[in-house]
Design a protein around this motif. Structure first.
Motif, PDB file in Angstrom:
ATOM      1  N   GLY A 177       0.822  -1.207   0.000  1.00  0.00           N
ATOM      2  CA  GLY A 177       0.000   0.000   0.000  1.00  0.00           C
ATOM      3  C   GLY A 177       0.857   1.259   0.000  1.00  0.00           C
ATOM      4  N   MET A 178       1.945   1.229   0.750  1.00  0.00           N
ATOM      5  CA  MET A 178       2.816   2.411   0.784  1.00  0.00           C
ATOM      6  C   MET A 178       3.432   2.664  -0.582  1.00  0.00           C
ATOM      7  SD  MET A 178       4.414   1.545   4.480  1.00  0.00           S
ATOM      8  CE  MET A 178       5.630   2.809   4.745  1.00  0.00           C
ATOM      9  N   TYR A 179       3.823   1.553  -1.250  1.00  0.00           N
ATOM     10  CA  TYR A 179       4.363   1.710  -2.602  1.00  0.00           C
ATOM     11  C   TYR A 179       3.298   2.328  -3.516  1.00  0.00           C
ATOM     12  CZ  TYR A 179       5.311   0.253  -7.391  1.00  0.00           C
ATOM     13  OH  TYR A 179       5.464   0.242  -8.755  1.00  0.00           O
ATOM     14  N   LEU A 180       2.087   1.798  -3.428  1.00  0.00           N
ATOM     15  CA  LEU A 180       1.021   2.296  -4.303  1.00  0.00           C
ATOM     16  C   LEU A 180       0.693   3.756  -3.987  1.00  0.00           C
ATOM     17  CD1 LEU A 180      -1.306  -0.839  -4.303  1.00  0.00           C
ATOM     18  CD2 LEU A 180       0.207  -0.087  -6.128  1.00  0.00           C
ATOM     19  N   MET A 181       0.763   4.115  -2.712  1.00  0.00           N
ATOM     20  CA  MET A 181       0.510   5.512  -2.339  1.00  0.00           C
ATOM     21  C   MET A 181       1.548   6.426  -2.966  1.00  0.00           C
ATOM     22  SD  MET A 181      -2.179   5.792  -0.645  1.00  0.00           S
ATOM     23  CE  MET A 181      -2.483   7.226   0.349  1.00  0.00           C
ATOM     24  N   ARG A 182       2.812   5.986  -2.897  1.00  0.00           N
ATOM     25  CA  ARG A 182       3.864   6.833  -3.467  1.00  0.00           C
ATOM     26  C   ARG A 182       3.724   6.934  -4.974  1.00  0.00           C
ATOM     27  NH1 ARG A 182       8.377   7.982  -0.417  1.00  0.00           N
ATOM     28  NH2 ARG A 182       8.677   9.484  -2.081  1.00  0.00           N
ATOM     29  N   GLN A 183       3.164   5.893  -5.594  1.00  0.00           N
ATOM     30  CA  GLN A 183       2.983   5.926  -7.043  1.00  0.00           C
ATOM     31  C   GLN A 183       1.951   6.969  -7.462  1.00  0.00           C
ATOM     32  OE1 GLN A 183       4.808   4.106  -9.474  1.00  0.00           O
ATOM     33  NE2 GLN A 183       5.967   4.061  -7.575  1.00  0.00           N
ATOM     34  N   ILE A 184       1.084   7.348  -6.547  1.00  0.00           N
ATOM     35  CA  ILE A 184       0.078   8.352  -6.903  1.00  0.00           C
ATOM     36  C   ILE A 184       0.765   9.656  -7.280  1.00  0.00           C
ATOM     37  CG2 ILE A 184      -1.873   9.716  -6.043  1.00  0.00           C
ATOM     38  CD1 ILE A 184      -2.519   7.389  -4.184  1.00  0.00           C
ATOM     39  N   GLY A 185       1.882   9.931  -6.587  1.00  0.00           N
ATOM     40  CA  GLY A 185       2.637  11.141  -6.881  1.00  0.00           C
ATOM     41  C   GLY A 185       1.793  12.383  -6.732  1.00  0.00           C
ATOM     42  N   ASP A 186       1.897  13.290  -7.687  1.00  0.00           N
ATOM     43  CA  ASP A 186       1.173  14.558  -7.550  1.00  0.00           C
ATOM     44  C   ASP A 186      -0.248  14.468  -8.090  1.00  0.00           C
ATOM     45  OD1 ASP A 186       1.605  14.428 -10.203  1.00  0.00           O
ATOM     46  OD2 ASP A 186       2.749  16.287 -10.364  1.00  0.00           O
ATOM     47  N   ARG A 187      -0.730  13.257  -8.346  1.00  0.00           N
ATOM     48  CA  ARG A 187      -2.103  13.138  -8.818  1.00  0.00           C
ATOM     49  C   ARG A 187      -3.107  13.061  -7.666  1.00  0.00           C
ATOM     50  NH1 ARG A 187      -1.283   8.027 -12.348  1.00  0.00           N
ATOM     51  NH2 ARG A 187       0.236   7.728 -10.699  1.00  0.00           N
ATOM     52  N   GLY A 188      -2.596  13.160  -6.424  1.00  0.00           N
ATOM     53  CA  GLY A 188      -3.493  13.133  -5.267  1.00  0.00           C
ATOM     54  C   GLY A 188      -4.361  14.374  -5.241  1.00  0.00           C
ATOM     55  N   THR A 189      -5.299  14.397  -4.318  1.00  0.00           N
ATOM     56  CA  THR A 189      -6.242  15.497  -4.238  1.00  0.00           C
ATOM     57  C   THR A 189      -5.550  16.836  -4.071  1.00  0.00           C
ATOM     58  OG1 THR A 189      -7.558  13.920  -3.065  1.00  0.00           O
ATOM     59  CG2 THR A 189      -8.359  16.160  -3.102  1.00  0.00           C
ATOM     60  N   TYR A 190      -4.513  16.847  -3.246  1.00  0.00           N
ATOM     61  CA  TYR A 190      -3.854  18.121  -2.958  1.00  0.00           C
ATOM     62  C   TYR A 190      -2.691  18.383  -3.903  1.00  0.00           C
ATOM     63  CZ  TYR A 190      -6.533  17.758   1.325  1.00  0.00           C
ATOM     64  OH  TYR A 190      -7.543  17.631   2.226  1.00  0.00           O
ATOM     65  N   GLY A 191      -2.396  17.400  -4.743  1.00  0.00           N
ATOM     66  CA  GLY A 191      -1.341  17.592  -5.716  1.00  0.00           C
ATOM     67  C   GLY A 191       0.050  17.674  -5.121  1.00  0.00           C
ATOM     68  N   ASP A 192       0.240  17.197  -3.900  1.00  0.00           N
ATOM     69  CA  ASP A 192       1.576  17.216  -3.315  1.00  0.00           C
ATOM     70  C   ASP A 192       2.397  16.089  -3.937  1.00  0.00           C
ATOM     71  OD1 ASP A 192       2.801  18.198  -0.234  1.00  0.00           O
ATOM     72  OD2 ASP A 192       3.816  16.671  -1.445  1.00  0.00           O
ATOM     73  N   PRO A 193       3.577  16.417  -4.494  1.00  0.00           N
ATOM     74  CA  PRO A 193       4.325  15.386  -5.207  1.00  0.00           C
ATOM     75  C   PRO A 193       4.850  14.279  -4.294  1.00  0.00           C
ATOM     76  CG  PRO A 193       5.581  17.422  -5.069  1.00  0.00           C
ATOM     77  CD  PRO A 193       4.220  17.731  -4.564  1.00  0.00           C
ATOM     78  N   VAL A 194       5.071  14.573  -3.022  1.00  0.00           N
ATOM     79  CA  VAL A 194       5.676  13.578  -2.150  1.00  0.00           C
ATOM     80  C   VAL A 194       4.678  13.034  -1.134  1.00  0.00           C
ATOM     81  CG1 VAL A 194       7.513  13.109  -0.509  1.00  0.00           C
ATOM     82  CG2 VAL A 194       7.911  14.676  -2.402  1.00  0.00           C
ATOM     83  N   LEU A 195       4.026  13.931  -0.417  1.00  0.00           N
ATOM     84  CA  LEU A 195       3.192  13.486   0.698  1.00  0.00           C
ATOM     85  C   LEU A 195       1.884  12.875   0.212  1.00  0.00           C
ATOM     86  CD1 LEU A 195       3.485  16.342   3.339  1.00  0.00           C
ATOM     87  CD2 LEU A 195       4.791  14.248   3.138  1.00  0.00           C
ATOM     88  N   PRO A 196       1.510  11.721   0.769  1.00  0.00           N
ATOM     89  CA  PRO A 196       0.173  11.191   0.489  1.00  0.00           C
ATOM     90  C   PRO A 196      -0.891  12.149   1.031  1.00  0.00           C
ATOM     91  CG  PRO A 196       1.562   9.527   1.522  1.00  0.00           C
ATOM     92  CD  PRO A 196       2.300  10.818   1.590  1.00  0.00           C
ATOM     93  N   ASP A 197      -2.082  12.037   0.462  1.00  0.00           N
ATOM     94  CA  ASP A 197      -3.168  12.964   0.813  1.00  0.00           C
ATOM     95  C   ASP A 197      -3.409  13.071   2.318  1.00  0.00           C
ATOM     96  OD1 ASP A 197      -3.708  13.827  -1.648  1.00  0.00           O
ATOM     97  OD2 ASP A 197      -5.425  12.508  -2.007  1.00  0.00           O
ATOM     98  N   PHE A 198      -3.441  11.910   2.989  1.00  0.00           N
ATOM     99  CA  PHE A 198      -3.822  11.977   4.396  1.00  0.00           C
ATOM    100  C   PHE A 198      -2.798  12.723   5.233  1.00  0.00           C
ATOM    101  CE2 PHE A 198      -1.349   8.050   4.299  1.00  0.00           C
ATOM    102  CZ  PHE A 198      -0.624   8.113   5.468  1.00  0.00           C
TER     103      PHE A 198
END
Lengths: 378, 532, 435
Positions: free
Chosen positions: A93-114
């Protein structure tokens, strides 16, 4: 354990393993063909939904095999294997979270949304490296393995056995569940990890990726099965069965019982971790409820239903119970817990050898004289 | 609920007495007062209340109490103000607040509640405490004087001072003085600080804290000095309180685990349905309370034997139907009983309800035993603690002093030998399991006073119970007692600085590590029986 | 060989049973209901399932919509979060439902979200939640933090004069976010750090002695103190019991709860709680004809005089009626057209006003503060002068301060950043996928 290849290849010459692998391959092939080749409106078409569902069952089957390895062949009733499963799942899950990259809701390239959400300003140290697939996949094996090693080392060295061991494995998974529920831990708390997008560059929301994951799970189950067969048919396996049946005697014969126990326990934990890792991308979420003691006990019941110390029984049990769960929770949700509870009772009281026991009995009838020692343990 | 019902009934009785006075010729002045209250806009409610108090009407206290409890309503069509006797369900039972005459039932749709909020309720409490200050019973006077602390305003000073003149009881005088002092400190009176110097009451401290932060440096200094003197005492009380919390949590753990200590420890059955047996005890309490509405205390007392019986019978059924077939396969009893626990949970969900049930706490168990103003022991927990000790003592008696106990110990130590001595092992098994289950039922009766009565009740305690038994040493009741109390205390000591979750995790990790060090728990069983 | 046979039979049975469903007739409008009927959340969610079923029945009595009947498709996700995703997929892909009403917990919504977006479904989510989300496919009919938490705090601050705050919650996302928002808000209002105490407890926490004692001493610092409780579910009963027993009354330290409604109170002896507060957008005791009619219908439906209604039920009532109106307006149940049509739809709520679907997929709601009464009901002591529109993105969190959501074309974005003037990457892609 003289050479690593021989113990791994030996099971491939067994009839039972060949049969298992044959059925598994056939099932994978049939599902794949029915999914790809049949038109959508055909009655024989297997939808992507069903493929993912079957993939999930196969993950559970692998977990059940891992539990059977320690319970059936080592005599350790682990009520905490869900913990290893979940840890593998979290690594993935952590790998998959990092793969989201900046496509998360907040667009942060490193930090996961939560993390953005909870005002974290930097990635906690233990999240580093998970953007690399090889590292994450290594962690899928290493984290559960390391936990099993430390836990097993302490427990087996001080000869904690039987009920006590079962109870403290339960305490272990319960403590981990509480810990992962804490938002300060940095694993997303109760919401867990979700909203995955890609794995190794493939979009998780396409049917092709789902089919790929399903096949990968099938292969993992095959490999896991062969490894377990390899172990139980090796000398180490026979020693471990000896530990199961008479621990003190084995020790007095000069075997280092705790080493055998530790090795098998760690292998089993790693297999559980792999099962968890394959589970997460298919169901799309990992959350601390996978750590719940109830889940771990349920896994044990799959094994008991299928037939302890047979490995293939574990697979049958996992598939059967989970299929029943899917059907029952759809058709009569209220009855589901009655059915599950009743199953627990009936199997333990009337079917101590599980379904595999039934199958064997039927097979035993025609060929009266059966002297194959390997079959005797299986 | 019960308190309100009682006060309403007493009001009705009082009213009934008043009605006999033949003063009904002209319009009852109370009617206007109540209508005035019911129709007052929020800014004028206080005025309306004061009017009722000033009228000197004997029914005033009852009206105000009913008002404070949301029991005054207005009939929408006629504007008549009525007393709501029962406000559950679709139709409400109402009565005339002037005469006490029962007006039957009326749809709640037709009633309009006379609005009240916390601010007014606070005022009301002050006024009622003031009214109670004239009560004959000095205990009532003291309680009401304590309620006055922090609630005194300019309007109440004069009547309070007047009351102080007349008051004979020293305890009540002290309270009134403190209540007045709080008001005066708030007004910046330095001399009043002295009065509050020793007080542990939170409202006194609040007043001093405010004074300490004030601009008046003299006042601030005096207040700080007074606070420092309080601080020391407070710490001591805080420590005592934490210890109490720990022991109380510990006794809950002991209660939950002690039945398991018998079934698991003595019989070797890993009963995962133990939690559900606890749940059955709790539901029995609810059931008995349903049968005896309005008498929660009696119902609770009756639930003790009832809860024991229900759980014991359930235990016997479980033993006969499942466990006897699994002799000598402890790990498999775990699986089977886990199945039973799922079935029992779902059974409760289907038959009763998935919702939690309301179990009423009897009046004598609510509130707290006041040691001093900073330290009060909550009564329900105090009772549970005592109950745990009694149950423990009774079990010890049974195991040590009765024939059953002797048989049980014999069968535990050497089954074959015991049987050859003529002990009916099967019967002993049944009775032991019934005893362990019954004790779980007792735990349920106690827990119904502390937590939710719902289908998940058992699950919340099962893991903790196992930890306690394993930590204490299987087969040793003393071990369970000490393990429970110490785990509870450790947990509560850790909680203030680690937080509730972390404290629990630390305790679990501690148990895991402890088992490595001593695989058989605190008090391991000795002798041959322990080898297997 | 027998194993092989078993497996084969099982597999083909599975394939059959699964594909049979999709042959069903196209005629009725299928309404998926995704609420847990077993497991820990069954306590809260079962009534929501019943509510939707009742609404469907009522609508069918009125002749359905567009001349088509409505048909409920009920599944049980069993309080198991991965199962929520699986069942959502079953509803959308296998049953091909037109709309889903479902979910309670945030984690279940998060689990379902990718599925609903991928398969372009419609989901009506009826529970108050932490905000920070706006999906093209989800309609949030429960309260966002600005429709519950902030007005409640304003009430305490302005009407009760509270100056010191305890923010107590269960350790999960909703309380964490709500408390983060409140902390920022309170500090903006000039509340000092030492006047805020934050405390988190695990799910189902039952031993509140220490925490209540801490609250008590925190409250004796001389300033009026209140507890803002986001404590969830089962943990509330022991919490309120401990409050009562340690002698904390509502006039000393009022507790305002965001997760305690009529349903929760029905399992508590509310005598000692009288006067404590809750903030919701609906209370059963609200005196309007629409509400009484709804309650009567509900009582008749359940056949029990003592059943209660609560805020998420009203949210489903509103959501359901909005869906019906949107389908009428669009003239079809096609998901994309309904999505367009529903924005701006207004339907009456049960408290005497109107609820409107905003472009950010949240709705307008009145905010009510109620005091607990001894019969497990609330009496309304305060309400916002007009309805409040739900904010998808909080103004009080640094990460989302500049974000808005607007699902009308041409913006059509759930994460529009007003500072950069661009749509966040994620939803652009989501939109592309949905096409």
């Amino acid at each position: 354990m003289a050479t690593s290849t021989t113990w791994l290849l030996r099971p491939l010459q067994e009839r039972s393993t060949q049969l298992f692998l044959g059925i598994l391959t056939a099932a994978l092939a049939v599902v794949t063909i029915l999914h790809l080749a049949m038109p959508e409106d055909s009655a024989l078409h297997v939808s992507a939904y069903t493929v993912t569902l079957l993939g999930k069952y196969l993950c559970y089957a692998l977990l059940a095999v891992a539990v059977d390895l320690v319970w059936g062949y080592l005599g350790i009733l682990s009520l905490g294997h869900g913990a290893f499963f979940a840890l593998g799942g979290y690594a993935m899950g952590m790998y998959l979270m990092r793969q989201i990259g900046d496509r998360g809701t907040y667009g942060d390239p490193v930090l996961p949304d939560f993390m953005v959400f909870l005002n974290w300003d930097s990635l906690p140290w233990y999240w580093h490296g998970f953007d690399m697939a090889w590292f994450a996949f290594a962690m899928v094996l290493l984290v559960p393995g390391a936990l099993a090693f430390v836990f097993g080392y302490l427990a087996f060295r001080s000869r904690v056995t039987g009920v006590y061991l079962s109870i403290i494995t339960q305490a272990l998974t319960f403590a981990l569940m509480l810990a992962f529920f804490r938002n300060e831990m940095g694993f997303g708390g109760n919401n867990g990890l979700t909203d995955f997008r890609d794995i190794l560059g493939f979009n998780l929301r396409t049917d092709a990726t789902r089919l790929g994951l399903f096949i990968a799970t099938g292969i993992a189950l095959a490999i896991g099965y062969v490894i377990c067969r390899g172990i139980v048919t090796s000398k180490l396996g026979r020693v471990s069965i000896a530990c199961r049946d008479a621990e003190a005697r084995t020790r007095f014969l000069g075997y280092r019982v705790e080493r055998v126990q530790l090795f098998v326990f760690v292998v089993s934990a790693m297999l559980a971790g792999v099962a968890g890792a394959l589970y997460v991308p298919q169901v799309g979420i990992i959350n601390p409820s996978e750590f719940s003691p109830l889940f771990s006990i349920e896994v044990v019941v799959w094994v008991a239903l299928g037939g302890r110390a047979t490995l293939y029984g574990a697979v049958i049990g996992a598939l059967l119970v989970n299929y029943a769960k899917t059907v029952f929770t759809g058709v009569m949700p209220d009855a589901w817990l009655f059915a599950l509870g009743g199953l627990f009772v009936l199997v333990t009281v009337f079917l101590p050898k599980g379904i595999a026991g039934l199958l064997q009995k039927r097979r035993k009838a025609p060929e009266k004289d059966r002297s194959n020692p390997q079959e005797a343990t299986a | 609920m019960s308190i309100i019902r009682r006060s309403l009934t007493s009001l009705l009785i009082a009213l009934a007495c008043l009605v006999s006075v033949p003063a009904m010729a002209q319009e009852d002045p109370g009617k206007a007062l109540l209508v005035n209250l019911a129709e007052a806009p929020s800014s004028r409610v206080e005025e309306a209340i004061n009017a009722i108090v000033d009228s000197g009407d004997e029914r005033a206290r009852g009206w105000l109490e009913a008002y404070g409890n949301n029991r005054l309503s207005r009939i929408k069509d006629t504007g008549q103000v009525v007393l709501v006797l029962n406000n559950r369900g679709r139709d409400w039972e109402i009565a005339d607040p002037l005469t006490g005459e029962n007006l039957g039932e009326m749809s709640r749709r037709k009633l309009d509640r006379v609005a009240i909020n916390n601010a007014i309720r606070g005022k009301l409490e002050g006024i009622m405490a003031m009214l109670d200050l004239n009560a004959a019973d000095p205990d009532v006077r003291e309680a009401s004087a304590r309620d006055m602390m922090g609630k005194v305003d300019a309007a109440l000073v004069a009547p309070l001072e007047a009351r102080l003149e007349k008051e004979e009881s020293a305890a009540v005088r002290d309270r009134i003085e403190a209540a007045l002092a709080i008001y005066r400190v708030e007004q910046g009176d330095i001399e009043a600080v002295e009065v509050l110097a020793g007080s542990l009451h939170s409202r006194a401290r609040a007043a001093l804290n405010n004074a300490a932060a004030s601009d008046n440096s003299q006042l601030a200094e005096a207040a700080n000095k007074a606070l420092a003197s309080i601080e020391q005492k407070l710490k001591l009380n805080k420590a005592a309180e934490t210890l109490y919390f720990g022991l109380s949590m510990g006794s809950v753990l002991v209660l939950a685990a002690i039945g398991l200590a018998i079934t698991f420890g003595v019989m070797g059955v890993i009963n995962m349905a133990h939690g559900e047996l606890i749940m059955l005890g709790a539901y029995t309490t609810w059931g008995v309370q349903q049968l005896l509405p309005g008498q929660p205390g009696l119902a609770l007392l009756l639930s003790i034997p009832a809860g024991f019986l229900v759980a014991a019978i359930a235990g016997i059924i479980i033993e006969r139907s499942v466990i006897q077939h699994l002799k000598g396969r402890p790990l498999e009893t775990l699986l089977a009983t886990f199945g039973i626990s799922l079935i029992l949970q779902q059974l409760v969900r289907t038959v009763i309800s998935p919702q939690n049930r309301t179990v009423v706490t009897p009046e004598w168990m609510s509130g707290s035993l006041v040691i001093n103003d900073a330290l009060s022991l909550t009564l329900n927990r105090l009772y549970v603690m005592a109950f745990a000790l009694i149950v423990f003592a009774a079990l010890m008696m049974i195991m040590r002093r009765t024939r059953l106990g002797l048989d049980v110990r014999a069968v535990t130590q050497n089954r074959a030998m015991a049987r050859s001595m003529g002990i009916k092992a099967t019967k002993v098994d049944i009775l032991t399991f019934a005893l362990g289950s019954g004790v779980a039922g007792l735990a349920g009766v106690a827990l119904s006073q502390l937590t939710n009565v719902g289908p998940n009740l058992g699950q919340n305690y099962i893991i903790d119970s196992f930890m306690v038994v394993v930590f204490g040493g299987v087969g040793n009741l003393w071990g369970t007692l000490i393990a429970g109390l110490s785990l509870g205390t450790i947990n509560q000591l850790l909680e203030p600085w680690a937080g509730a979750v972390l404290a629990k995790i630390i305790v679990l990790v501690f148990i895991i590590l402890f088992i490595q060090k001593r695989p058989k728990g605190l008090f391991p069983q000795k002798g041959r029986a322990a080898e297997n | 060989m027998s194993i092989k046979k078993h497996v084969k039979v099982g597999l083909s049975a599975l394939a059959l049973s699964v594909s049979m469903h999709s042959v069903a007739a196209e005629d009725p409008i299928k309404v998926g209901i995704l609420h847990s009927l077993s497991g820990t959340m069954a306590i809260s969610e079962t009534v929501l399932k019943d509510t939707v079923e009742m609404l469907i029945e009522q609508q069918n009595e009125k002749g359905g919509v567009l001349g088509r009947e409505l048909e409920a498709v009920v599944v049980d996700p069993a309080s198991d979060w991965p199962l929520f995703a699986e069942k959502a997929r079953e509803l959308l892909a296998q049953e091909e439902v037109d709309v889903i009403f479902g979910n309670w917990t945030s984690v279940s919504r998060k689990s379902v979200l990718p599925v609903v977006e991928e398969l372009n479904g419609l989901l009506f989510y009826p529970v108050q939640y932490e905000g920070e989300e706006s999906s093209e496919n989800v309609f949030y009919t429960g309260a966002a933090p600005n429709q519950q938490a902030i007005p409640a705090v304003n009430y305490l601050k302005d009407e009760i004069g509270v100056e010191r705050w305890v923010l107590a919650g269960t350790d999960y996302v909703y309380p964490r976010t709500t408390n983060k928002i409140l902390e920022t808000y309170l500090k903006d209002q000039g509340v000092a750090d030492e006047d805020i105490m934050v405390n988190y407890t695990p799910f189902g926490h039952s031993d509140w002695q220490n925490i209540v004692s801490d609250i008590k001493s925190f409250g004796s610092a001389g300033k009026k103190t209140a507890v803002v409780s986001t404590i969830n579910g089962d943990a509330n009963v022991p919490f309120y019991r401990e409050l009562g027993n340690q002698g904390i009354s509502a006039s000393d330290i009022p507790v305002v709860a965001f997760s305690v409604g009529e349903q929760e109170l029905s399992g508590i002896d509310t005598g000692p709680l009288v006067g404590h507060l809750a903030a919701w957008n609906y209370f059963m005791s609200v005196d309007t004809d629409a509400n009484w009619d709804f309650i009567d219908a509900w009582i008749d439906y359940k056949g029990d005089d003592t059943v209660v209604t609560n805020d998420p039920m009203e949210a489903h009532y509103i959501g359901f009626n909005m869906y019906i109106e949107a389908v009428k307006k669009a003239g079809t149940t096609d998901v994309d057209e309904v999505k367009d049509a529903i924005i701006g739809v207004s339907v009456p709520n049960l408290t005497g006003g109107y609820a409107t679907m905003m472009p950010n997929h949240h709705i307008t709601k009145p905010v009510l503060i109620g005091e607990i009464q001894d019969n497990g009901q609330f009496s309304v002591v305060w309400e916002t002068p007009s309805t409040v529109a739900g904010d998808a993105w909080s103004d009080f969190l640094p990460g989302s301060r500049d974000m808005i959501a607007d699902w009308r074309k041409p913006m059509f974005c759930g994460t529009f950043n007003t500072a950069t003037g661009s749509c966040g990457a994620s939803s652009g892609e989501m939109a592309a996928e949905a096409e």
